[in-house]
Design a protein around this motif. Sequence first.
Motif, PDB file in Angstrom:
ATOM      1  N   LEU A  21      -5.202   1.399  59.592  1.00 35.31           N
ATOM      2  CA  LEU A  21      -5.756   2.825  59.698  1.00 35.31           C
ATOM      3  C   LEU A  21      -6.541   3.049  61.104  1.00 35.31           C
ATOM      4  O   LEU A  21      -6.116   4.077  61.654  1.00 35.31           O
ATOM      5  N   PRO A  22      -7.597   2.169  61.521  1.00 37.85           N
ATOM      6  CA  PRO A  22      -8.462   2.590  62.530  1.00 37.85           C
ATOM      7  C   PRO A  22      -7.705   2.701  63.950  1.00 37.85           C
ATOM      8  O   PRO A  22      -8.173   3.209  64.791  1.00 37.85           O
ATOM      9  N   MET A  23      -6.476   1.957  64.171  1.00 37.78           N
ATOM     10  CA  MET A  23      -5.782   1.702  65.443  1.00 37.78           C
ATOM     11  C   MET A  23      -4.999   3.270  65.707  1.00 37.78           C
ATOM     12  O   MET A  23      -4.881   3.607  66.890  1.00 37.78           O
ATOM     13  N   GLY A  24      -4.820   4.074  64.513  1.00 35.19           N
ATOM     14  CA  GLY A  24      -3.961   5.068  64.684  1.00 35.19           C
ATOM     15  C   GLY A  24      -4.652   6.204  64.896  1.00 35.19           C
ATOM     16  O   GLY A  24      -5.781   6.501  65.597  1.00 35.19           O
ATOM     17  N   PRO A  25      -3.968   7.529  64.946  1.00 34.15           N
ATOM     18  CA  PRO A  25      -4.424   8.856  65.231  1.00 34.15           C
ATOM     19  C   PRO A  25      -5.426   9.260  64.765  1.00 34.15           C
ATOM     20  O   PRO A  25      -6.474  10.099  65.327  1.00 34.15           O
ATOM     21  N   LEU A  26      -5.790   8.881  63.591  1.00 31.52           N
ATOM     22  CA  LEU A  26      -7.050   9.483  62.681  1.00 31.52           C
ATOM     23  C   LEU A  26      -8.242   8.816  63.284  1.00 31.52           C
ATOM     24  O   LEU A  26      -9.340   9.309  63.031  1.00 31.52           O
ATOM     25  N   GLN A  27      -8.241   7.619  63.913  1.00 32.47           N
ATOM     26  CA  GLN A  27      -9.491   7.092  64.286  1.00 32.47           C
ATOM     27  C   GLN A  27      -9.402   6.827  65.908  1.00 32.47           C
ATOM     28  O   GLN A  27      -9.688   7.809  66.765  1.00 32.47           O
ATOM     29  N   LYS A  28      -9.105   5.621  66.227  1.00 30.38           N
ATOM     30  CA  LYS A  28      -8.990   5.241  67.664  1.00 30.38           C
ATOM     31  C   LYS A  28      -7.975   5.859  68.577  1.00 30.38           C
ATOM     32  O   LYS A  28      -8.116   6.146  69.809  1.00 30.38           O
ATOM     33  N   ASP A  29      -6.985   6.188  67.853  1.00 28.30           N
ATOM     34  CA  ASP A  29      -5.799   6.724  68.560  1.00 28.30           C
ATOM     35  C   ASP A  29      -5.529   6.015  70.048  1.00 28.30           C
ATOM     36  O   ASP A  29      -5.235   6.557  70.960  1.00 28.30           O
ATOM     37  N   GLN A  30      -4.912   4.807  69.493  1.00 26.28           N
ATOM     38  CA  GLN A  30      -4.629   3.965  70.674  1.00 26.28           C
ATOM     39  C   GLN A  30      -3.216   4.123  71.074  1.00 26.28           C
ATOM     40  O   GLN A  30      -2.473   4.458  70.119  1.00 26.28           O
ATOM     41  N   PRO A  31      -2.901   3.753  72.289  1.00 22.68           N
ATOM     42  CA  PRO A  31      -1.368   3.743  72.420  1.00 22.68           C
ATOM     43  C   PRO A  31      -0.282   3.105  71.625  1.00 22.68           C
ATOM     44  O   PRO A  31      -0.846   1.834  71.138  1.00 22.68           O
ATOM     45  N   VAL A  32       0.828   3.341  71.307  1.00 26.41           N
ATOM     46  CA  VAL A  32       1.558   2.903  70.346  1.00 26.41           C
ATOM     47  C   VAL A  32       1.920   1.234  70.670  1.00 26.41           C
ATOM     48  O   VAL A  32       1.767   0.513  70.142  1.00 26.41           O
ATOM     49  N   ASP A  33       2.243   1.111  72.268  1.00 27.41           N
ATOM     50  CA  ASP A  33       2.536  -0.114  72.605  1.00 27.41           C
ATOM     51  C   ASP A  33       1.437  -1.048  72.477  1.00 27.41           C
ATOM     52  O   ASP A  33       1.604  -2.243  72.286  1.00 27.41           O
ATOM     53  N   PHE A  34       0.258  -0.645  72.697  1.00 24.78           N
ATOM     54  CA  PHE A  34      -1.044  -1.370  72.737  1.00 24.78           C
ATOM     55  C   PHE A  34      -1.041  -1.748  71.120  1.00 24.78           C
ATOM     56  O   PHE A  34      -1.458  -2.942  70.786  1.00 24.78           O
ATOM     57  N   MET A  55       0.001   8.958  55.699  1.00 21.79           N
ATOM     58  CA  MET A  55      -1.164   9.408  56.368  1.00 21.79           C
ATOM     59  C   MET A  55      -1.663   8.977  57.793  1.00 21.79           C
ATOM     60  O   MET A  55      -2.021   9.654  58.777  1.00 21.79           O
ATOM     61  N   TYR A  56      -1.728   7.690  57.816  1.00 12.90           N
ATOM     62  CA  TYR A  56      -2.207   6.979  58.860  1.00 12.90           C
ATOM     63  C   TYR A  56      -1.195   7.117  60.328  1.00 12.90           C
ATOM     64  O   TYR A  56      -1.713   6.960  61.372  1.00 12.90           O
ATOM     65  N   GLN A  57      -0.210   7.473  60.126  1.00  8.49           N
ATOM     66  CA  GLN A  57       0.657   7.532  61.272  1.00  8.49           C
ATOM     67  C   GLN A  57       0.786   6.473  62.223  1.00  8.49           C
ATOM     68  O   GLN A  57       1.005   6.366  63.316  1.00  8.49           O
ATOM     69  N   THR A  58       1.063   5.119  61.386  1.00  6.41           N
ATOM     70  CA  THR A  58       1.055   3.749  62.073  1.00  6.41           C
ATOM     71  C   THR A  58       2.178   3.061  61.814  1.00  6.41           C
ATOM     72  O   THR A  58       2.275   1.790  62.021  1.00  6.41           O
ATOM     73  N   TYR A  59       3.352   3.887  61.338  1.00  3.96           N
ATOM     74  CA  TYR A  59       4.391   3.087  61.096  1.00  3.96           C
ATOM     75  C   TYR A  59       5.183   2.294  62.367  1.00  3.96           C
ATOM     76  O   TYR A  59       5.829   1.122  62.533  1.00  3.96           O
ATOM     77  N   ALA A  60       5.054   3.247  63.577  1.00  2.87           N
ATOM     78  CA  ALA A  60       5.881   2.755  64.945  1.00  2.87           C
ATOM     79  C   ALA A  60       5.204   1.266  65.256  1.00  2.87           C
ATOM     80  O   ALA A  60       5.872   0.511  65.696  1.00  2.87           O
ATOM     81  N   PRO A  61       3.859   1.341  65.425  1.00  2.00           N
ATOM     82  CA  PRO A  61       3.470  -0.011  65.960  1.00  2.00           C
ATOM     83  C   PRO A  61       3.721  -0.919  65.053  1.00  2.00           C
ATOM     84  O   PRO A  61       3.904  -2.250  65.712  1.00  2.00           O
ATOM     85  N   ILE A  62       3.918  -0.933  63.958  1.00  2.00           N
ATOM     86  CA  ILE A  62       4.178  -2.174  62.826  1.00  2.00           C
ATOM     87  C   ILE A  62       5.494  -2.462  62.892  1.00  2.00           C
ATOM     88  O   ILE A  62       5.805  -3.702  62.911  1.00  2.00           O
ATOM     89  N   ARG A  63       6.529  -1.439  63.086  1.00  3.69           N
ATOM     90  CA  ARG A  63       7.921  -1.638  63.378  1.00  3.69           C
ATOM     91  C   ARG A  63       8.126  -2.647  64.721  1.00  3.69           C
ATOM     92  O   ARG A  63       8.708  -3.565  64.660  1.00  3.69           O
ATOM     93  N   GLU A  64       7.479  -2.196  65.705  1.00  2.00           N
ATOM     94  CA  GLU A  64       7.646  -2.732  66.976  1.00  2.00           C
ATOM     95  C   GLU A  64       6.821  -4.120  66.859  1.00  2.00           C
ATOM     96  O   GLU A  64       7.546  -5.073  67.518  1.00  2.00           O
ATOM     97  N   THR A  77       2.060   0.332  51.627  1.00  2.00           N
ATOM     98  CA  THR A  77       1.900   1.918  52.208  1.00  2.00           C
ATOM     99  C   THR A  77       1.603   2.676  51.077  1.00  2.00           C
ATOM    100  O   THR A  77       1.434   2.349  49.905  1.00  2.00           O
ATOM    101  N   LYS A  78       1.031   3.918  51.523  1.00  2.00           N
ATOM    102  CA  LYS A  78       0.682   4.777  50.355  1.00  2.00           C
ATOM    103  C   LYS A  78       1.288   6.112  50.775  1.00  2.00           C
ATOM    104  O   LYS A  78       1.233   6.428  51.853  1.00  2.00           O
ATOM    105  N   SER A  79       1.225   7.148  49.640  1.00  5.61           N
ATOM    106  CA  SER A  79       1.421   8.578  49.911  1.00  5.61           C
ATOM    107  C   SER A  79       0.400   9.453  48.967  1.00  5.61           C
ATOM    108  O   SER A  79       0.369   9.230  47.864  1.00  5.61           O
ATOM    109  N   THR A  80       0.184  10.414  49.415  1.00  5.55           N
ATOM    110  CA  THR A  80      -0.486  11.646  48.685  1.00  5.55           C
ATOM    111  C   THR A  80       0.308  12.462  47.951  1.00  5.55           C
ATOM    112  O   THR A  80       0.034  13.554  47.292  1.00  5.55           O
ATOM    113  N   ALA A  81       1.772  12.313  48.161  1.00 13.04           N
ATOM    114  CA  ALA A  81       2.733  13.001  47.671  1.00 13.04           C
ATOM    115  C   ALA A  81       2.293  13.461  46.128  1.00 13.04           C
ATOM    116  O   ALA A  81       1.998  12.449  45.328  1.00 13.04           O
ATOM    117  N   PRO A  82       2.694  14.484  45.779  1.00  9.59           N
ATOM    118  CA  PRO A  82       2.102  14.824  44.338  1.00  9.59           C
ATOM    119  C   PRO A  82       3.202  14.863  43.179  1.00  9.59           C
ATOM    120  O   PRO A  82       2.901  15.041  42.003  1.00  9.59           O
TER     121      PRO A  82
END
Length: 314
Positions: A21-34, A55-64, A77-82
Motif C-alpha cells: 500500500l504505502p509505495m503506491g498512489p494512495l500514499q507515497k506515490d513513488q514511480p513504478v520503476d522504483f 484499491m492500492y494500484q500496485t499490481y504493475a510494480p509487483i508484476r515487474e 489481494t483484495k477488493s471492495t466489490a459488492p
Amino acid sequence: MKKNVLGNTGIEVTELCFGALPMGPLQKDQPVDFNARLTAEAINRGINFIDTAQMYQTYAPIREAMKLTGKRPVIATKSTAPDFDSMQAAIDEALEQLEIDYIDIFHLHAARATPEIFQQRRGALECLKENKRAGKVLSVGISCHSPEVVSAAAEQDDIDVVFALISLGGIGIINGTRGDMEQAIEKCSDAGKGIYLMKVLGGGNYVDKYSDCLEYARSLKGYHSISIGMVSLEEIDCNVKYFSGQRENLPALQGCSKSFQVVRIVCTACGKCIETCPNSAISMQDGKADISSENCLQCGYCVSACPQFAIRKV
C-alpha cells in the motif's frame, strides 16, 4: 527468515510480509520503476509474501518485480466489490495486470464491515468461491478492522484466511478493544484459519516504538505473518534484519512526518471520504471535510474515494 503455513491452506509464507500500500498512489506515490526495484529487493532478501489490493494500484510494480527476480511470491489481494460480477472483474483485473494464472489469497476488502458482511456481500463471496473451485483463487479471505468480523470469520467455513488489524496502541480497531481482537485472532487460529496482521506499527504512528510493537505482535497466539509497508531500501533492510534475528544496531526508521489534508476550496462536502475512512478520522467542519491527524491511519483510502481529488498528502 522464519516461515509459517497459513492455517489449513497449505500456503507457506515468511513471517514478514511486504505491504504494497504505502509505495503506491494512495500514499507515497513513488514511480513504478522504483517500486518494482524496491519490491524485487524485498523478494531477493527472502520475503516470499506480498499483500496488495485493487484499491492500492500496485499490481504493475509487483508484476515487474517478478520479472526482475524470476521468482513468484505468495500474493494476497483484495477488493471492495459488492457483488458477483464486480468481484469477477476484480479477479480478472488482478490476473491480467499481474500476468499470473492464479491469486494465492483473495480477500473481501472490508475494513469497516460488521458481521453482516458475509450476507451483504454474498454475491462477491460466491464469486471468490467459484474462482477457487476453478483454480484461479487458492484461498478466500477477509481483510477487516473489527474484532466482531474476525470472530465471525472463524465460524465461516468458506473463509480460509483472515487479515486482521491490531497494534500495541490499538489504533484503528473498530467496535471493540485490543483485547477483543486478541481473542478473535485466537478463535480464528483454533478454527484453522490462516492469520496475518496489519497496522502493527499503527500505520506509521508507532515507528518510534518499533521493537515494542513487533514484540507485542509476535507474542500473539495464532498469527502466521505480519504485513509491514515499506517504501525504501532502508526500511526493507531494517525489517528483514529484525525478522531474521539480527536486532543489534538496526537503522532508525522515520515515522509519520506527513499528513493528509483536505483542500477546502475543492471539497464539495459529498461525504464519500467519511464513508470510506476505516477509523472515523474524517468529519464535517464548517461545511467541509476535515481529517483528524490523531485518528488518521495514513492508509490513504480517502484519497481514492474523493471524486474531486480534494485530499492531498502534505
